[in-house]
Scaffold this motif. Structure first.
Motif, PDB file in Angstrom:
ATOM      1  N   ILE A  74       0.849  -1.189   0.000  1.00  0.00           N
ATOM      2  CA  ILE A  74       0.000   0.000   0.000  1.00  0.00           C
ATOM      3  C   ILE A  74       0.887   1.242   0.000  1.00  0.00           C
ATOM      4  O   ILE A  74       1.730   1.406   0.889  1.00  0.00           O
ATOM      5  N   PRO A  75       0.751   2.122  -0.999  1.00  0.00           N
ATOM      6  CA  PRO A  75       1.557   3.354  -1.020  1.00  0.00           C
ATOM      7  C   PRO A  75       1.334   4.174   0.248  1.00  0.00           C
ATOM      8  O   PRO A  75       0.213   4.251   0.762  1.00  0.00           O
ATOM      9  N   ARG A  76       2.392   4.772   0.748  1.00  0.00           N
ATOM     10  CA  ARG A  76       2.281   5.542   1.990  1.00  0.00           C
ATOM     11  C   ARG A  76       1.313   6.709   1.856  1.00  0.00           C
ATOM     12  O   ARG A  76       0.698   7.128   2.832  1.00  0.00           O
ATOM     13  N   GLN A  77       1.169   7.248   0.633  1.00  0.00           N
ATOM     14  CA  GLN A  77       0.282   8.396   0.447  1.00  0.00           C
ATOM     15  C   GLN A  77      -1.177   7.993   0.298  1.00  0.00           C
ATOM     16  O   GLN A  77      -2.053   8.857   0.192  1.00  0.00           O
ATOM     17  N   ALA A  78      -1.456   6.690   0.305  1.00  0.00           N
ATOM     18  CA  ALA A  78      -2.842   6.237   0.148  1.00  0.00           C
ATOM     19  C   ALA A  78      -3.611   6.467   1.440  1.00  0.00           C
ATOM     20  O   ALA A  78      -3.397   5.781   2.443  1.00  0.00           O
ATOM     21  N   GLY A  79      -4.526   7.430   1.426  1.00  0.00           N
ATOM     22  CA  GLY A  79      -5.313   7.746   2.609  1.00  0.00           C
ATOM     23  C   GLY A  79      -6.721   7.172   2.569  1.00  0.00           C
ATOM     24  O   GLY A  79      -7.374   7.024   3.596  1.00  0.00           O
ATOM     25  N   ARG A  80      -7.193   6.867   1.366  1.00  0.00           N
ATOM     26  CA  ARG A  80      -8.541   6.307   1.202  1.00  0.00           C
ATOM     27  C   ARG A  80      -8.432   4.965   0.500  1.00  0.00           C
ATOM     28  O   ARG A  80      -8.082   4.884  -0.684  1.00  0.00           O
ATOM     29  N   ILE A  81      -8.712   3.908   1.240  1.00  0.00           N
ATOM     30  CA  ILE A  81      -8.597   2.548   0.727  1.00  0.00           C
ATOM     31  C   ILE A  81      -9.972   1.898   0.760  1.00  0.00           C
ATOM     32  O   ILE A  81     -10.690   1.989   1.760  1.00  0.00           O
ATOM     33  N   PHE A  82     -10.332   1.215  -0.319  1.00  0.00           N
ATOM     34  CA  PHE A  82     -11.549   0.418  -0.348  1.00  0.00           C
ATOM     35  C   PHE A  82     -11.151  -1.049  -0.213  1.00  0.00           C
ATOM     36  O   PHE A  82     -10.367  -1.562  -1.023  1.00  0.00           O
ATOM     37  N   PHE A  83     -11.684  -1.715   0.818  1.00  0.00           N
ATOM     38  CA  PHE A  83     -11.471  -3.144   1.020  1.00  0.00           C
ATOM     39  C   PHE A  83     -12.709  -3.873   0.486  1.00  0.00           C
ATOM     40  O   PHE A  83     -13.817  -3.591   0.930  1.00  0.00           O
ATOM     41  N   VAL A  84     -12.529  -4.821  -0.432  1.00  0.00           N
ATOM     42  CA  VAL A  84     -13.663  -5.540  -1.007  1.00  0.00           C
ATOM     43  C   VAL A  84     -13.461  -7.032  -0.753  1.00  0.00           C
ATOM     44  O   VAL A  84     -12.484  -7.622  -1.211  1.00  0.00           O
ATOM     45  N   ALA A  85     -14.384  -7.627  -0.004  1.00  0.00           N
ATOM     46  CA  ALA A  85     -14.231  -9.017   0.407  1.00  0.00           C
ATOM     47  C   ALA A  85     -15.455  -9.835   0.040  1.00  0.00           C
ATOM     48  O   ALA A  85     -16.583  -9.396   0.217  1.00  0.00           O
ATOM     49  N   GLY A  86     -15.204 -11.036  -0.444  1.00  0.00           N
ATOM     50  CA  GLY A  86     -16.267 -11.993  -0.696  1.00  0.00           C
ATOM     51  C   GLY A  86     -16.094 -13.196   0.207  1.00  0.00           C
ATOM     52  O   GLY A  86     -15.095 -13.908   0.110  1.00  0.00           O
ATOM     53  N   GLY A  87     -17.029 -13.413   1.127  1.00  0.00           N
ATOM     54  CA  GLY A  87     -16.979 -14.567   2.013  1.00  0.00           C
ATOM     55  C   GLY A  87     -15.718 -14.623   2.853  1.00  0.00           C
ATOM     56  O   GLY A  87     -15.306 -13.638   3.465  1.00  0.00           O
ATOM     57  N   ILE A  88     -15.066 -15.779   2.858  1.00  0.00           N
ATOM     58  CA  ILE A  88     -13.875 -16.001   3.667  1.00  0.00           C
ATOM     59  C   ILE A  88     -12.693 -15.175   3.155  1.00  0.00           C
ATOM     60  O   ILE A  88     -11.657 -15.063   3.830  1.00  0.00           O
ATOM     61  N   VAL A  94      -8.681  -8.051   6.754  1.00  0.00           N
ATOM     62  CA  VAL A  94      -8.672  -7.660   8.167  1.00  0.00           C
ATOM     63  C   VAL A  94      -7.233  -7.507   8.650  1.00  0.00           C
ATOM     64  O   VAL A  94      -6.899  -6.563   9.373  1.00  0.00           O
ATOM     65  N   PHE A  95      -6.373  -8.428   8.261  1.00  0.00           N
ATOM     66  CA  PHE A  95      -4.956  -8.347   8.619  1.00  0.00           C
ATOM     67  C   PHE A  95      -4.354  -7.058   8.075  1.00  0.00           C
ATOM     68  O   PHE A  95      -3.619  -6.350   8.775  1.00  0.00           O
ATOM     69  N   LEU A  96      -4.669  -6.718   6.835  1.00  0.00           N
ATOM     70  CA  LEU A  96      -4.132  -5.493   6.240  1.00  0.00           C
ATOM     71  C   LEU A  96      -4.612  -4.259   6.999  1.00  0.00           C
ATOM     72  O   LEU A  96      -3.809  -3.379   7.331  1.00  0.00           O
ATOM     73  N   ALA A  97      -5.908  -4.190   7.285  1.00  0.00           N
ATOM     74  CA  ALA A  97      -6.438  -3.033   8.011  1.00  0.00           C
ATOM     75  C   ALA A  97      -5.821  -2.943   9.401  1.00  0.00           C
ATOM     76  O   ALA A  97      -5.469  -1.853   9.867  1.00  0.00           O
ATOM     77  N   SER A  98      -5.672  -4.081  10.058  1.00  0.00           N
ATOM     78  CA  SER A  98      -5.065  -4.091  11.394  1.00  0.00           C
ATOM     79  C   SER A  98      -3.611  -3.662  11.339  1.00  0.00           C
ATOM     80  O   SER A  98      -3.132  -2.917  12.216  1.00  0.00           O
ATOM     81  N   GLN A  99      -2.905  -4.122  10.317  1.00  0.00           N
ATOM     82  CA  GLN A  99      -1.497  -3.754  10.161  1.00  0.00           C
ATOM     83  C   GLN A  99      -1.348  -2.250   9.948  1.00  0.00           C
ATOM     84  O   GLN A  99      -0.472  -1.607  10.536  1.00  0.00           O
ATOM     85  N   LEU A 100      -2.220  -1.682   9.139  1.00  0.00           N
ATOM     86  CA  LEU A 100      -2.194  -0.235   8.921  1.00  0.00           C
ATOM     87  C   LEU A 100      -2.543   0.503  10.206  1.00  0.00           C
ATOM     88  O   LEU A 100      -1.953   1.535  10.529  1.00  0.00           O
ATOM     89  N   GLY A 101      -3.508  -0.034  10.950  1.00  0.00           N
ATOM     90  CA  GLY A 101      -3.879   0.585  12.211  1.00  0.00           C
ATOM     91  C   GLY A 101      -2.735   0.591  13.212  1.00  0.00           C
ATOM     92  O   GLY A 101      -2.544   1.573  13.946  1.00  0.00           O
ATOM     93  N   ARG A 102      -1.971  -0.492  13.239  1.00  0.00           N
ATOM     94  CA  ARG A 102      -0.828  -0.545  14.157  1.00  0.00           C
ATOM     95  C   ARG A 102       0.251   0.455  13.773  1.00  0.00           C
ATOM     96  O   ARG A 102       1.085   0.821  14.599  1.00  0.00           O
ATOM     97  N   ARG A 103       0.219   0.891  12.528  1.00  0.00           N
ATOM     98  CA  ARG A 103       1.171   1.917  12.071  1.00  0.00           C
ATOM     99  C   ARG A 103       0.595   3.314  12.248  1.00  0.00           C
ATOM    100  O   ARG A 103       1.153   4.287  11.738  1.00  0.00           O
ATOM    101  N   ASN A 104      -0.536   3.391  12.943  1.00  0.00           N
ATOM    102  CA  ASN A 104      -1.205   4.666  13.224  1.00  0.00           C
ATOM    103  C   ASN A 104      -1.707   5.357  11.964  1.00  0.00           C
ATOM    104  O   ASN A 104      -1.791   6.592  11.909  1.00  0.00           O
ATOM    105  N   VAL A 105      -2.047   4.566  10.944  1.00  0.00           N
ATOM    106  CA  VAL A 105      -2.659   5.115   9.739  1.00  0.00           C
ATOM    107  C   VAL A 105      -4.128   5.419  10.042  1.00  0.00           C
ATOM    108  O   VAL A 105      -4.843   4.598  10.627  1.00  0.00           O
ATOM    109  N   ASP A 106      -4.571   6.606   9.676  1.00  0.00           N
ATOM    110  CA  ASP A 106      -5.962   6.996   9.880  1.00  0.00           C
ATOM    111  C   ASP A 106      -6.838   6.289   8.844  1.00  0.00           C
ATOM    112  O   ASP A 106      -6.712   6.525   7.641  1.00  0.00           O
TER     113      ASP A 106
END
Length: 235
Positions: A74-88, A94-106
């Motif tokens: 994910i580029p560091r300048q990416a501030g708006r990300i759309f996560f699209v998931a089908g089923g499992i 979720v791992f990606l969003a959590s990883q970004l959150g741990r880096r204090n990404v808004d």
């Protein structure tokens, strides 16, 4: 440390069947005082391997090889990300969003679109909302959220606002549709491919995927992926 999008090959121990390990996307890391002490897997019982895994108890041993493969970039300048998931397919997102959150990404300007056949297939909604990500759900049977394919609200929202990047994981048909939408709107897109694997290391050639630029050379989900830039793939 594992990266969002990577996977492990797993089998239960002490039994001869199933003979081969099964691939599982890493769902999250177990972090204690900033140190990764374990990982979480999200799976659905669909066959013998996952049925046996579901019977495991705390303290039982499992045979794991990994982490394997490539992750999301994910580029560091990416501030708006759309996560699209089908089923499992929600697991690595979720791992990606959590990883970004741990880096204090808004993540307040990000959105998650989660689709399934029915309401039981809508997973991890709370994981995204806890991270400040808005969630929109769809089901095929209308038992929860909008009754439509998950790709429909994605395109509806794109008509109003565009993200910096779209990341997706789910059935191949869904990914093909998402790639078509991102090409239409000229948006960056990365997809995580869910496919059968026998080894996870490129030896069996069981996860071959046709590439776009080199029709004479197949890509392999285990080595070249499972995360690919949409421009690499031929659908």
């Amino acid at each position: 440390m594992a990266k969002a999008g990577q996977f492990v090959m797993l089998r239960t121990t002490g039994r001869n069947r199933p003979l081969l390990r099964r691939p599982f996307s890493i769902h999250n890391l177990i972090i204690n005082n900033g140190v990764a002490e374990g990982l979480e897997l999200l799976y659905k019982v669909v066959g013998q391997g996952t049925a046996m895994l579901a019977q495991q108890k705390s303290g039982d041993m499992v045979d794991i090889l990994g982490p394997l493969g490539s992750g999301f970039l994910i580029p560091r300048q990416a501030g708006r990300i759309f996560f699209v998931a089908g089923g499992i397919g929600v697991a690595p997102l979720v791992f990606l969003a959590s990883q970004l959150g741990r880096r204090n990404v808004d993540l307040s300007d990000c959105r998650a679109f989660i689709g399934g056949r029915n309401k039981e297939d809508l997973l991890c909604i709370d994981d995204f909302t806890r991270l400040g990500v808005g969630v929109q759900t769809t089901t095929d049977d209308g038992s929860a959220g909008d009754q439509c394919l998950v790709t429909h609200p994605v395109e509806d929202v794109l008509a109003q606002t565009k993200p910096d990047i779209i990341v997706a994981c789910g059935p191949m048909e869904m990914l093909a549709c998402i790639i078509g939408i991102t090409e239409k709107y000229d948006l960056p897109c990365q997809v995580s491919i869910e496919t059968l694997m026998a080894c996870g290391m490129g030896a069996c050639l069981g996860c071959a995927i046709e590439g776009r630029d080199r029709p004479d050379r197949y890509l392999h989900a285990c080595l070249d992926g499972p995360v690919f830039d949409a421009s690499e793939l031929k659908w």
